[in-house]
Each structure stands twice: as structure tokens, then as C-alpha cells.
Design an enzyme around this catalytic site. Sequence first.
Site, PDB file in Angstrom:
ATOM      1  N   SER A   1       0.879  -1.180   0.000  1.00 24.07           N
ATOM      2  CA  SER A   1       0.000   0.000   0.000  1.00 24.07           C
ATOM      3  C   SER A   1       0.913   1.226   0.000  1.00 24.07           C
ATOM      4  CB  SER A   1      -0.831  -0.021   1.285  1.00 24.07           C
ATOM      5  OG  SER A   1      -1.445   1.227   1.525  1.00 24.07           O
TER       6      SER A   1
ATOM      7  N   TYR B   1      -1.903  -1.148  10.355  1.00 25.32           N
ATOM      8  CA  TYR B   1      -1.925  -1.385   8.903  1.00 25.32           C
ATOM      9  C   TYR B   1      -0.586  -0.940   8.288  1.00 25.32           C
ATOM     10  CZ  TYR B   1      -3.872  -1.309   4.106  1.00 25.32           C
ATOM     11  OH  TYR B   1      -4.123  -1.526   2.768  1.00 25.32           O
TER      12      TYR B   1
HETATM   13  N1  LIG Z   1      -8.739  -0.552  -1.377  1.00 27.02           N
HETATM   14  C1  LIG Z   1      -7.705   0.212  -1.137  1.00 27.02           C
HETATM   15  O1  LIG Z   1      -7.810   1.436  -1.101  1.00 27.02           O
HETATM   16  C2  LIG Z   1      -6.339  -0.365  -0.921  1.00 27.02           C
HETATM   17  C3  LIG Z   1      -5.238   0.494  -0.955  1.00 27.02           C
HETATM   18  C4  LIG Z   1      -3.961  -0.030  -0.790  1.00 27.02           C
HETATM   19  C5  LIG Z   1      -3.794  -1.384  -0.588  1.00 27.02           C
HETATM   20  N2  LIG Z   1      -4.895  -2.194  -0.540  1.00 27.02           N
HETATM   21  C6  LIG Z   1      -4.654  -3.630  -0.345  1.00 27.02           C
HETATM   22  O2  LIG Z   1      -5.136  -4.302  -1.493  1.00 27.02           O
HETATM   23  C7  LIG Z   1      -5.465  -5.650  -1.156  1.00 27.02           C
HETATM   24  C8  LIG Z   1      -6.819  -6.002  -1.749  1.00 27.02           C
HETATM   25  O3  LIG Z   1      -7.831  -5.236  -1.134  1.00 27.02           O
HETATM   26  P1  LIG Z   1      -9.156  -4.732  -1.898  1.00 27.02           P
HETATM   27  O4  LIG Z   1      -9.027  -3.274  -2.036  1.00 27.02           O
HETATM   28  O5  LIG Z   1      -9.361  -5.542  -3.102  1.00 27.02           O
HETATM   29  O6  LIG Z   1     -10.264  -5.016  -0.774  1.00 27.02           O
HETATM   30  P2  LIG Z   1     -11.451  -6.110  -0.704  1.00 27.02           P
HETATM   31  O7  LIG Z   1     -11.898  -6.089   0.718  1.00 27.02           O
HETATM   32  O8  LIG Z   1     -12.441  -5.861  -1.769  1.00 27.02           O
HETATM   33  O9  LIG Z   1     -10.716  -7.484  -1.039  1.00 27.02           O
HETATM   34  C9  LIG Z   1      -9.891  -8.160  -0.133  1.00 27.02           C
HETATM   35  C10 LIG Z   1     -10.137  -9.646  -0.320  1.00 27.02           C
HETATM   36  O10 LIG Z   1      -9.239 -10.354   0.552  1.00 27.02           O
HETATM   37  C11 LIG Z   1      -9.983 -11.372   1.188  1.00 27.02           C
HETATM   38  N3  LIG Z   1      -9.361 -11.702   2.479  1.00 27.02           N
HETATM   39  C12 LIG Z   1      -9.275 -10.913   3.571  1.00 27.02           C
HETATM   40  N4  LIG Z   1      -8.705 -11.577   4.579  1.00 27.02           N
HETATM   41  C13 LIG Z   1      -8.440 -12.827   4.106  1.00 27.02           C
HETATM   42  C14 LIG Z   1      -7.857 -13.965   4.691  1.00 27.02           C
HETATM   43  N5  LIG Z   1      -7.458 -13.976   5.976  1.00 27.02           N
HETATM   44  N6  LIG Z   1      -7.701 -15.071   3.940  1.00 27.02           N
HETATM   45  C15 LIG Z   1      -8.098 -15.077   2.639  1.00 27.02           C
HETATM   46  N7  LIG Z   1      -8.684 -14.022   2.040  1.00 27.02           N
HETATM   47  C16 LIG Z   1      -8.843 -12.904   2.776  1.00 27.02           C
HETATM   48  C17 LIG Z   1     -11.364 -10.779   1.371  1.00 27.02           C
HETATM   49  O11 LIG Z   1     -12.336 -11.776   1.623  1.00 27.02           O
HETATM   50  C18 LIG Z   1     -11.570 -10.025   0.061  1.00 27.02           C
HETATM   51  O12 LIG Z   1     -12.143 -10.832  -0.923  1.00 27.02           O
HETATM   52  C19 LIG Z   1      -5.380  -5.728   0.365  1.00 27.02           C
HETATM   53  O13 LIG Z   1      -4.159  -6.315   0.729  1.00 27.02           O
HETATM   54  C20 LIG Z   1      -5.415  -4.273   0.790  1.00 27.02           C
HETATM   55  O14 LIG Z   1      -4.791  -4.063   2.038  1.00 27.02           O
HETATM   56  C21 LIG Z   1      -6.147  -1.721  -0.699  1.00 27.02           C
END
Ligand SMILES: NC(=O)c1ccc[n+]([C@@H]2O[C@H](COP(=O)([O-])OP(=O)(O)OC[C@H]3O[C@@H](n4cnc5c(N)ncnc54)[C@H](O)[C@@H]3O)[C@@H](O)[C@H]2O)c1
Length: 278
Positions: free
Chosen positions: A157, A170
Site C-alpha cells: 500500500s 496497517y
Molecule cells: N482498497 C484500497 O484502497 C487499498 C489500498 C492499498 C492497498 N490495498 C490492499 O489491497 C489488497 C486487496 O484489497 P481490496 O481493495 O481488493 O479489498 P477487498 O476487501 O475488496 O478485497 C480483499 C479480499 O481479501 C480477502 N481476504 C481478507 N482476509 C483474508 C484472509 N485472511 N484469507 C483469505 N482471504 C482474505 C477478502 O475476503 C476479500 O475478498 C489488500 O491487501 C489491501 O490491504 C487496498
Amino acid sequence: MTGRVEGKVAFITGAARGQGRSHAVRLAQEGADIIAVDVCKQLDNVPFPMSTPEDLATTADLVKAEGRRVFTAEVDVRDYAALKTAVDSGVEQLGRLDVIVANAGIGNEGGQLLDLEENLWDDMIDVNLGGVWKTVKAGAPHLIAGGRGGSIVLTSSVGGLKAYPNVGHYVAAKHGVVGLMRTFAVELGQHSIRVNSVHPTHVNTPMVMNEGTYKLFRPDLENPGPADLEPICRMFHTLPIPWVEPVDISNAVLYLASDESRFVTGVPLPIDAGSMLK
Ligand SMILES: NC(=O)c1ccc[n+]([C@@H]2O[C@H](COP(=O)([O-])OP(=O)(O)OC[C@H]3O[C@@H](n4cnc5c(N)ncnc54)[C@H](O)[C@@H]3O)[C@@H](O)[C@H]2O)c1
């Protein structure tokens, strides 16, 4: 023209929705078969709805619609044994492994580090850092055994490169992902396995687009919604946008997964609309 990852197999965590689903579909569009895993249930202390088995099934349908094969499993990335069983079965079915995308992650309640409850810290570190290590630990032996090298992409991130208040757990986990990325890059380079990380700014997924975030960013409003989030999110960027779309991260993952980046390793790649410049 052949696809940019034609014939490769990619193992993606958190693939039921959001960025993980987008990565699965984008890589499938360019010729990859997919091993898609996700926990598909609500975890304690996550204040927004998590994915469902139906979400993972939809991802599988979308990959198949691209004419590619898909193997799915409901697995918690904190469970190394279950991850290993899933990836072993996926490789047996699809024949090989070339790419690992450790994308699964959570957000939970924020707070200053000195006030944070221990269980929130533990959950965050276990999923967002430990889960990434376990994903690579489960998948990388297949890359080594394949003898063709490979590419590993870890989702961090902007919070893995810079500190933000009230989300220190985080920030610590996502900085830790950079440490994993660099160490794996050093240790696996001898096998022609490249390891890089992606660092998104706000992405238009349920992790950000939920009531908790609206309230965190707009404590001044009684019932804030996405439109109220927009001006605050814009302030993070030099480019005039509030957030990016999942496919913007997928295009970076695709580049890192493909042979176009064949000598790129150990790189933390921001997809951040200029956030790191501020
Ligand atoms: N959305 C943002 O703004 C953002 C920004 C920077 C980084 N991220 C990172 O991007 C990645 C994806 O997030 P996203 O934005 O798609 O959110 P999201 O919540 O839509 O998707 C995350 C997915 O990970 C799965 N997940 C969570 N914990 C889990 C576990 N213990 N075992 C297996 N699966 C698990 C969830 O069920 C979900 O399907 C994450 O690592 C998040 O920290 C997100």
C-alpha cells in the site's frame, strides 16, 4: 498476437472480489490460468462486509468467460496448511505455477498506536503480513520445482512506504510486506524468481467504499457517503482524481507477472496518482 502471460498459471489470494478478482480476470485475459483463493467469510473485527462463496464463484465464471481454466478454494491465508493443500491441488490440476499474487488483506478499526487494542493489532499482522509470508511459503516451492523461474507480486500500500496516523497497525504490516518482498527477492533470485510489491493509493473497492471509511474521513457529517469522501481523497494526490480502479493495479501486476519485466526484482511500485510526492 499471443497473450502477455500466455500459458502461465497464477496463484492469487483474496481473489473473490475487489483487486484480487480484477487481477484474476486481467491475467486470464492475457492467457493465464488461475488458482483463486479467498476466505469467503466474515472475520472478527472487520467493520465492513467481507467476501462470500458466491463472490469467489463469480470470479471463477469471469475467468472461464475469458476461455481460461480456474481452480478455486476457500482458504484463510493465516492457515499455512490449508494454503499449501489448495495450491498443491491447483498445481496438480492446472499443471504448473509461474506467478504468485499475495493480495488478500483486511482493514479493521483504527486508532492511535498507544490506544490500539491488542486483538486488532494481532489480526492485522496475522492477515496482512503473516498471510503474505505463508502465501509465498506455500506457492514458491512450485516455482522452484518448475525450473522456469517465476514472478511473485506482494500487495502492500502507500501505507507500506509512508506513515499515516490512526492506522499504525496497517502501516506496520504493509511496511513489513516490503521487508518480505526484499528478502524473498534476495533469497529466490538464484532460481530466476523475481519478487516485487505494488503500493496502491485508495482503490475503488469495498475496503474503502464502506460506511466506516466515510465516517473516518468525514467525522463532520452525520451520514457521509462516497461523494463526501471524494474531496478528501483527492487531497492525497497530485493527479486530479480521488481514487484509482482495481484494473489500474491489475495492469501493474500484469506487467510484473509477465516476461516484459524479466529483469525487474526487488521493486516497490507505487500506483498512487502521485500520493508519494505529497
Ligand atoms: N482498497 C484500497 O484502497 C487499498 C489500498 C492499498 C492497498 N490495498 C490492499 O489491497 C489488497 C486487496 O484489497 P481490496 O481493495 O481488493 O479489498 P477487498 O476487501 O475488496 O478485497 C480483499 C479480499 O481479501 C480477502 N481476504 C481478507 N482476509 C483474508 C484472509 N485472511 N484469507 C483469505 N482471504 C482474505 C477478502 O475476503 C476479500 O475478498 C489488500 O491487501 C489491501 O490491504 C487496498
